[in-house]
Design a protein around this motif. Structure first.
Motif, mmCIF file in Angstrom:
data_model
loop_
_atom_site.group_PDB
_atom_site.id
_atom_site.type_symbol
_atom_site.label_atom_id
_atom_site.label_comp_id
_atom_site.label_asym_id
_atom_site.label_seq_id
_atom_site.Cartn_x
_atom_site.Cartn_y
_atom_site.Cartn_z
ATOM 1 N N ALA B 193 0.841 -1.206 0.000
ATOM 2 C CA ALA B 193 0.000 0.000 0.000
ATOM 3 C C ALA B 193 0.877 1.258 0.000
ATOM 4 O O ALA B 193 0.568 2.252 -0.669
ATOM 5 N N ALA B 196 2.221 1.708 -3.481
ATOM 6 C CA ALA B 196 1.161 2.180 -4.371
ATOM 7 C C ALA B 196 0.929 3.676 -4.177
ATOM 8 O O ALA B 196 0.845 4.448 -5.143
ATOM 9 N N LYS B 197 0.856 4.098 -2.910
ATOM 10 C CA LYS B 197 0.616 5.523 -2.623
ATOM 11 C C LYS B 197 1.779 6.377 -3.115
ATOM 12 O O LYS B 197 1.578 7.424 -3.732
ATOM 13 N N CYS B 201 -0.487 4.943 -7.825
ATOM 14 C CA CYS B 201 -1.165 3.937 -8.643
ATOM 15 C C CYS B 201 -1.802 2.919 -7.703
ATOM 16 O O CYS B 201 -1.809 3.107 -6.488
ATOM 17 N N THR B 202 -2.393 1.895 -8.279
ATOM 18 C CA THR B 202 -2.985 0.831 -7.466
ATOM 19 C C THR B 202 -2.225 -0.466 -7.723
ATOM 20 O O THR B 202 -1.913 -0.792 -8.873
ATOM 21 N N VAL B 254 -4.377 4.438 -10.728
ATOM 22 C CA VAL B 254 -4.850 4.612 -9.352
ATOM 23 C C VAL B 254 -6.382 4.571 -9.307
ATOM 24 O O VAL B 254 -7.065 5.171 -10.146
ATOM 25 N N SER B 257 -9.096 2.401 -4.126
ATOM 26 C CA SER B 257 -8.184 1.840 -3.132
ATOM 27 C C SER B 257 -6.805 1.695 -3.770
ATOM 28 O O SER B 257 -6.694 1.313 -4.937
ATOM 29 N N SER B 258 -5.785 2.014 -3.005
ATOM 30 C CA SER B 258 -4.433 1.894 -3.567
ATOM 31 C C SER B 258 -3.970 0.444 -3.580
ATOM 32 O O SER B 258 -2.979 0.108 -4.219
ATOM 33 N N PRO B 265 -10.395 -4.204 -1.645
ATOM 34 C CA PRO B 265 -9.437 -3.693 -0.650
ATOM 35 C C PRO B 265 -9.289 -4.706 0.486
ATOM 36 O O PRO B 265 -10.317 -5.162 1.012
#
Lengths: 274, 274
Positions: B193, B196-197, B201-202, B254, B257-258, B265
């Motif tokens: 996570a 990703a943040k 992006c996710t 993104v 939810s990341s 999620p």
């Protein structure tokens, strides 16, 4: 201090790392609440001191700071800590490269690593004093001692105690001319004895030259008080004509005592051991 | 974690310092007894972990260690600490450059700074994952979790917990091929996570690919357990044919939810926050 000889290896001078055509200097200091830091110290002053004592180690190497890493144990006063951090880093134009924060109950601990670039080689250390050298010190002695007794007043002494000034510029100017150099963090006598032992010689200091550097009536205490972060150095005669240093003695062949004050070993304890 | 936004800046990735024609990497980690270290941990294991977690940060940068500085709070078990320090430094051929020792009552704290030389630029970080990349992980997940439950047995899991192995060689091999890389210190889901943040992006992970990496019946816990010090990375398809990595998902634009696990999620908490 350390009970284990191998752990004492961690007490060495700053690390000197040849790296390509350059030389890196790395120092680390840990401050513990109640040991190196008074329980009631302001967090902004703690942050300042944490960074300043590491920059002082770089100053004694004639190094130019590249940045610091800071480890901070979170508390009620994080805003003040960060404010002090910004102040000291801004004042000396040093980037905060990273670090970590931890949360824990109980006694607080802070750590700082400073990295610098040597501006002259060989990099000065405490081992190079030679018989015949003169011994010098920068600045006043015992100012931080007076400051601790006068905390919060905003006086010069108060600032010297709460906000020690690493002598980065003076250290860089002196580095090419010294045979040995270190900062005085645990008191002049103790640190002079350490330099003498590391250099396998005797440092013979002259009370008449030291007395004007110490506050009236507090001569013996001032020589044993840490926290001043002045520089102690050895080198050829005549440096006092070119730099803001005072000649305080000479280096002799190693004798029975590694440290003499007016010809006699000074009374123990020599300084602040922690 | 940190209550103060500015203090959170200290939580960044390792520091990357351009220096002449080279790039230096600096990392610092602090371990606190009772927080990161169990009260009854053996001092030799503490020393190992202290150094290994910092070398793991270098591994994630594809860096070659130049050395470490260690800050040790003295206690009854200094000999064991020094023995563990020698073991880990010998195993990874890393010099001890310096540091300090402090003596204080109460909860003990250790610090380590590692310095390394980047072997490839740009130096990988957690910000480079791009939609279309594959997501990979090295090794097993949850081994340290099993090891904590099996401490002192000498099993593979016990060693994984007490003596984590920084993936220096694998990290260096992977570094030129990844778009993002970090080590997993607080659990796969939490660190994924974070990546990703940081990459805006996710990360969409696939439970069917992750399940074989986790111990039977402990899937959910294993994804949330720290201390494995495996590497999480993103890059082009096909890396699993060339390196000891497992593809576990893909990077997407993104979304809400990341982090997604089989399209949803994952349940909070994602991992170990301290």
């Amino acid at each position: 201090m350390a009970t284990c000889p191998a752990a004492r290896g961690l007490e060495d001078d700053a690390a000197v790392i040849p790296f390509g055509s350059e030389t890196l200097i790395l120092t680390h200091d840990t401050l513990v609440q109640g040991v190196h830091i008074r329980e009631d110290e302001d967090a902004s002053d703690i942050a300042w001191k944490l960074v300043a004592v590491n920059l002082s180690d770089l100053a004694a190497k004639g190094a130019e700071p590249l940045g610091v890493l800071v480890s901070h144990m979170l508390g009620e006063d994080d805003q003040a800590f960060v404010a002090g951090l910004h102040e000291v880093l801004g004042k000396y134009d040093v980037p905060l490269l990273g670090g970590d924060t931890v949360r824990a109950e109980g006694r607080r601990v802070w750590g700082c690593t400073a990295i610098g670039r040597a501006t002259c080689t060989p990099v000065p250390d405490r081992r190079g004093a030679k018989p015949g050298d003169a011994v010098y010190v920068t600045g006043q002695l015992g100012l931080a001692m007076l400051g601790m007794e006068d905390r919060g007043s905003g006086s010069v002494a108060d600032l010297a105690y709460r906000r020690p000034a690493p002598l980065l510029s003076l250290g860089r100017s002196l580095a090419p001319h010294v045979t040995a150099m270190m900062d005085i963090s645990d008191g002049l006598l103790l640190d002079a004895a350490r330099m003498a032992k590391a250099s396998s010689c005797t440092l013979a200091l002259d009370a008449a030259r030291l007395r004007p550097l110490a506050p009236a009536g507090r001569f013996e205490a001032a020589l044993r008080w840490g926290d001043d972060y002045q520089l102690l150095l050895t080198g050829p005669d005549g440096l006092e004509a070119r730099f803001a240093v005072t000649k305080i003695g000479i280096v002799q062949e190693v004798g029975q005592s590694s440290l003499l004050l007016d010809g006699h070993p000074p009374q123990e304890p020599l300084g602040f051991s922690h």
